[in-house]
Design an enzyme around this catalytic site. Structure first.
Site, PDB file in Angstrom:
ATOM      1  N   ASP A  92       0.845  -1.194   0.000  1.00  0.00           N
ATOM      2  CA  ASP A  92       0.000   0.000   0.000  1.00  0.00           C
ATOM      3  C   ASP A  92       0.883   1.248   0.000  1.00  0.00           C
ATOM      4  O   ASP A  92       2.034   1.200   0.436  1.00  0.00           O
ATOM      5  CB  ASP A  92      -0.862   0.054   1.271  1.00  0.00           C
TER       6      ASP A  92
HETATM    7  N1  URA Z   1      -1.098  -5.874   3.961  1.00  0.00           N
HETATM    8  C1  URA Z   1      -1.551  -4.613   4.003  1.00  0.00           C
HETATM    9  O1  URA Z   1      -2.539  -4.330   4.644  1.00  0.00           O
HETATM   10  N2  URA Z   1      -0.887  -3.690   3.323  1.00  0.00           N
HETATM   11  C2  URA Z   1       0.234  -3.926   2.615  1.00  0.00           C
HETATM   12  O2  URA Z   1       0.806  -3.018   2.023  1.00  0.00           O
HETATM   13  C3  URA Z   1       0.688  -5.248   2.580  1.00  0.00           C
HETATM   14  C4  URA Z   1       0.023  -6.204   3.269  1.00  0.00           C
END
Ligand code: URA
Length: 236
Positions: free
Chosen positions: A104
């Site tokens: 993310d």
């Molecule tokens: N899980 C999440 O919530 N975000 C990420 O970036 C990777 C795994």
């Protein structure tokens, strides 16, 4: 066929002047033998180039470790936002690179960039059991029941069934945890921790397979993996 100096300049991210110096000093090998004519024509599809001891050939794939900073998107291009590919220095950049598994925008840590689709598929498929390890700080302690639920394999409220996760509490307050997962569902770590009452404050991916993020890479920095490190990724 392309000119040797042009090929080196684009492959290694060097200026034409730097390329000429490398050639003059005997640092450029073509199929193992030193070459001294910058205007010589070569075939990037079949010839193997070595510059300053580093081997480049068209068949070999690229594998880069990026320390993704916060605020950067895991896309190959974006009209308004900085992407993980924007962080790759020219000497490591090659066409076809993409992130093998997204983080993310507000997650930092280890992103593997490669142009090897088959390898990416292997490390992303839950069937291949390549563990992705994250460290999260939480706004509320993770209870023993919450940790057990994650270890057992949670079903989220929307019906998404998750595989069992590895959970290790890192501090006495139970607000810092290491989580290992073998799949990569949308916002998975944030959603699974929120589901057990411990929302994520910060999240970082620290490891893919047996390979840890290089502690000497500052956020935004990137380096090529050695062949041994590439193998580490698939080791259990
Ligand atoms: N899980 C999440 O919530 N975000 C990420 O970036 C990777 C795994």
């Amino acid at each position: 066929m392309v000119r040797l100096d042009k090929w080196i300049a684009t492959t290694c991210g060097l200026t034409r002047k730097a390329v000429r110096e490398q050639i003059r000093s005997g640092q450029v090998l073509l199929n193992g033998a030193a070459v001294f004519d910058p205007g010589q024509y070569v075939d990037p599809e079949t010839d193997v180039l070595t510059v300053d001891g580093k081997r480049y050939d068209a068949q070999a794939h690229a594998y880069l470790m990026l320390h993704k900073p916060l605020g950067v998107v895991s896309a190959t291009n974006d009209r308004t936002q900085k992407t993980v590919l924007d962080l790759v220095p020219p000497q490591l950049y090659r066409k076809g690179l993409f992130p093998a598994g997204r983080l993310d925008k507000d997650t930092s840590g280890f992103v593997l960039l490669t142009d090897d689709g088959a390898f990416a598929h292997r490390i992303l498929s839950p069937k291949q059991h390549v563990q992705k390890t994250y460290v999260a700080s939480l706004s509320a302690p993770l209870s023993p029941a919450g940790a057990e639920a994650l270890r057992a394999g949670l079903t989220l409220r929307d019906g998404t069934a998750l595989l069992p996760a590895r959970v290790r509490i890192l501090d006495d307050e139970q607000k810092s945890v290491e989580i290992g997962i073998w799949e990569g569902k949308y916002h998975q770590i944030r959603r699974m921790l929120a589901a057990v009452g411990s929302p994520v404050e910060t999240l970082m991916r620290t490891q893919i397979g047996s390979l840890s993020l290089d502690a000497s890479l500052a956020p935004g920095e990137c380096r090529a993996l050695t062949p041994e490190e590439v193998r580490e990724i698939e080791k259990r």
